[in-house]
Design a protein around this motif. Sequence first.
Motif, PDB file in Angstrom:
ATOM      1  N   ASN A  62      17.740   4.575  18.424  1.00  0.00           N
ATOM      2  CA  ASN A  62      16.622   5.523  18.481  1.00  0.00           C
ATOM      3  C   ASN A  62      16.071   5.698  17.068  1.00  0.00           C
ATOM      4  O   ASN A  62      16.719   5.291  16.097  1.00  0.00           O
ATOM      5  N   ALA A  63      14.893   6.299  16.948  1.00  0.00           N
ATOM      6  CA  ALA A  63      14.249   6.403  15.638  1.00  0.00           C
ATOM      7  C   ALA A  63      14.975   7.387  14.724  1.00  0.00           C
ATOM      8  O   ALA A  63      14.952   7.235  13.500  1.00  0.00           O
ATOM      9  N   THR A  64      15.623   8.399  15.304  1.00  0.00           N
ATOM     10  CA  THR A  64      16.334   9.381  14.478  1.00  0.00           C
ATOM     11  C   THR A  64      17.465   8.695  13.708  1.00  0.00           C
ATOM     12  O   THR A  64      17.615   8.887  12.494  1.00  0.00           O
ATOM     13  N   ILE A  65      18.247   7.872  14.425  1.00  0.00           N
ATOM     14  CA  ILE A  65      19.308   7.099  13.768  1.00  0.00           C
ATOM     15  C   ILE A  65      18.684   6.114  12.769  1.00  0.00           C
ATOM     16  O   ILE A  65      19.229   5.890  11.683  1.00  0.00           O
ATOM     17  N   ALA A  99      13.582  15.834  14.183  1.00  0.00           N
ATOM     18  CA  ALA A  99      14.411  14.655  13.881  1.00  0.00           C
ATOM     19  C   ALA A  99      14.393  14.291  12.398  1.00  0.00           C
ATOM     20  O   ALA A  99      15.421  13.892  11.843  1.00  0.00           O
ATOM     21  N   THR A 100      13.242  14.421  11.761  1.00  0.00           N
ATOM     22  CA  THR A 100      13.089  13.969  10.380  1.00  0.00           C
ATOM     23  C   THR A 100      13.928  14.835   9.429  1.00  0.00           C
ATOM     24  O   THR A 100      14.623  14.320   8.554  1.00  0.00           O
ATOM     25  N   ALA A 101      13.883  16.150   9.646  1.00  0.00           N
ATOM     26  CA  ALA A 101      14.696  17.051   8.822  1.00  0.00           C
ATOM     27  C   ALA A 101      16.180  16.836   9.105  1.00  0.00           C
ATOM     28  O   ALA A 101      17.003  16.781   8.182  1.00  0.00           O
ATOM     29  N   ILE A 170       9.216   5.647   5.526  1.00  0.00           N
ATOM     30  CA  ILE A 170       8.055   6.113   6.294  1.00  0.00           C
ATOM     31  C   ILE A 170       8.474   6.486   7.720  1.00  0.00           C
ATOM     32  O   ILE A 170       8.996   5.643   8.452  1.00  0.00           O
ATOM     33  N   ASP A 171       8.210   7.730   8.106  1.00  0.00           N
ATOM     34  CA  ASP A 171       8.415   8.153   9.497  1.00  0.00           C
ATOM     35  C   ASP A 171       7.147   7.810  10.281  1.00  0.00           C
ATOM     36  O   ASP A 171       6.133   8.502  10.200  1.00  0.00           O
ATOM     37  N   ALA A 172       7.239   6.702  11.022  1.00  0.00           N
ATOM     38  CA  ALA A 172       6.091   6.235  11.812  1.00  0.00           C
ATOM     39  C   ALA A 172       6.465   6.283  13.293  1.00  0.00           C
ATOM     40  O   ALA A 172       6.102   5.409  14.078  1.00  0.00           O
ATOM     41  N   LEU A 198      10.782   3.982  20.083  1.00  0.00           N
ATOM     42  CA  LEU A 198      10.506   3.344  21.379  1.00  0.00           C
ATOM     43  C   LEU A 198      10.962   4.276  22.503  1.00  0.00           C
ATOM     44  O   LEU A 198      11.294   3.825  23.600  1.00  0.00           O
ATOM     45  N   HIS A 199      10.982   5.577  22.201  1.00  0.00           N
ATOM     46  CA  HIS A 199      11.420   6.550  23.210  1.00  0.00           C
ATOM     47  C   HIS A 199      10.486   6.527  24.413  1.00  0.00           C
ATOM     48  O   HIS A 199       9.302   6.217  24.291  1.00  0.00           O
ATOM     49  N   THR A 200      11.011   6.911  25.536  1.00  0.00           N
ATOM     50  CA  THR A 200      10.267   6.785  26.791  1.00  0.00           C
ATOM     51  C   THR A 200       8.993   7.634  26.836  1.00  0.00           C
ATOM     52  O   THR A 200       8.076   7.331  27.599  1.00  0.00           O
ATOM     53  N   THR A 201       8.905   8.675  25.995  1.00  0.00           N
ATOM     54  CA  THR A 201       7.683   9.498  25.971  1.00  0.00           C
ATOM     55  C   THR A 201       6.636   8.967  24.995  1.00  0.00           C
ATOM     56  O   THR A 201       5.529   9.494  24.937  1.00  0.00           O
ATOM     57  N   LYS A 202       6.985   7.951  24.210  1.00  0.00           N
ATOM     58  CA  LYS A 202       6.039   7.406  23.236  1.00  0.00           C
ATOM     59  C   LYS A 202       5.232   6.280  23.904  1.00  0.00           C
ATOM     60  O   LYS A 202       5.645   5.751  24.944  1.00  0.00           O
ATOM     61  N   PRO A 203       4.085   5.871  23.327  1.00  0.00           N
ATOM     62  CA  PRO A 203       3.276   4.834  23.979  1.00  0.00           C
ATOM     63  C   PRO A 203       4.044   3.522  24.206  1.00  0.00           C
ATOM     64  O   PRO A 203       3.900   2.898  25.242  1.00  0.00           O
TER      65      PRO A 203
HETATM   66  C1  LIG Z   1       9.654  10.934  18.457  1.00  0.00           C
HETATM   67  C2  LIG Z   1       9.821  11.283  17.021  1.00  0.00           C
HETATM   68  C3  LIG Z   1      11.039  11.087  16.350  1.00  0.00           C
HETATM   69  C4  LIG Z   1      12.307  10.683  17.038  1.00  0.00           C
HETATM   70  O1  LIG Z   1      12.278   9.497  17.709  1.00  0.00           O
HETATM   71  P1  LIG Z   1      13.529   9.153  18.664  1.00  0.00           P
HETATM   72  O2  LIG Z   1      13.362   7.695  18.952  1.00  0.00           O
HETATM   73  O3  LIG Z   1      13.378   9.999  19.882  1.00  0.00           O
HETATM   74  O4  LIG Z   1      14.775   9.460  17.924  1.00  0.00           O
HETATM   75  C5  LIG Z   1      11.097  11.339  14.982  1.00  0.00           C
HETATM   76  N1  LIG Z   1      10.040  11.802  14.308  1.00  0.00           N
HETATM   77  C6  LIG Z   1       8.859  12.036  14.912  1.00  0.00           C
HETATM   78  C7  LIG Z   1       7.713  12.532  14.111  1.00  0.00           C
HETATM   79  C8  LIG Z   1       8.719  11.802  16.290  1.00  0.00           C
HETATM   80  O5  LIG Z   1       7.541  12.058  16.886  1.00  0.00           O
END
Ligand SMILES: *Cc1c(COP(=O)(O)O)cnc(C)c1O
Length: 397
Positions: A62-65, A99-101, A170-172, A198-203
Amino acid sequence: MPASEIPFLRPNPPKLSDLQAELAGIEASGIFSNYGPVNTRFEQEMRDTIFGGAGACLTVCNATIGLILAIRHAVATRWGDPHPRDRRFALMPSFTFAATAHAALWCGLTPLLCDIDDETWIPSAAAEDELLRRHRSEIAVVVPYATFGNDLDLDRYHRLATDDGIPVVIDAASSLGTLNEQGEAFGTGCPHPVIFSLHTTKPFATLEGGLIYCSDPDTIRALRAMGNFGFAEPRTASMPGLNAKLNEVTALMGLAKLGEFEQVTAHRMAIAEAYRAELPDWTFQRLIGERHAFTFMAALLPDELAEYRRPIVADLAAQGVGAGTYFSPHLAEHPYFQRTCKSGELATTQRIARRVLTLPMSDFMTAKEVSLVAEALRRACNRAGATALASVKIGRR
Ligand SMILES: *Cc1c(COP(=O)(O)O)cnc(C)c1O
């Protein structure tokens, strides 16, 4: 769900029932994770299709990791491991997701929260410069967020990294699908890790997943080893590590999503255009770049209705329209982050977060539904406006 209901988000991961032959292939291979062949193909196709074939990609669970890995790596590479205690801050905007913090805190850093630009809602260059001036010797890493898929001036962050020697991550998370002013995918050519969700709620919807892009293959190689327990050599930890690997089934879904992603992005762009046409008097985010990835449609309530946002959201729900308030609360308003973060001046963040309302968006949404949302929103605002007027008359304000 009834036809009249329009949910805030409606996930659309590829259908596993359409991928039975490929799933049987994974079962036959006996390889289910550990950077397997499907995952390798997904990483290569993402690099070639999205990022023009240059640089390298690494999947994460996941993006947080992904953010934790990249921040930890950036800090350890620049400042040593363990990093000096006086380099304690991770500079990031307050107008972002929790997640970023959390990622910075897991790396032993204190998030230092900065303000955003009034129109684009990306981190304000002036606010970042001011905090850099004040805390330069204490900042270990800069983590800008490409707000809601908007473009960032990555050259400016690169100058920061080269001139001041402060690493950049970069948090993208919501930027897959965004094209910059040159028409390239956001992040292309960036020598600092760029983290997508690539979370299920993202495009770019799978189940849970993330992708790290970097123009420097050595950085990706190091992050890959970190994501596999810090094993640069087989089963021998030589760097900080955790398990960040993506499984083969999700990688397969990623490949399927990539095949339809141009269409997904174009559809969401069209829905966003329809919103702007339906709500001509409303304030939206000023967009930079050629194309944008939309997870949802963020708008600002009229200032005088901001304090009625909660009843407006409830009114929309009663009319069958889902809505959110991303990112309100912003980071500095969360109780945990109030105890663990340090804030700069956040006047613009406060103003935007107080008014922000996020409206439905999905791959399934139609222009007709955008009209229905706009009508429902006007009704809800009129009712809230009437309440506001009444409370003025009876002297409640
Ligand atoms: C969705 C999101 C995350 C986390 O992404 P995950 O894949 O759910 O861990 C982190 N930062 C921002 C700004 C987000 O919108």
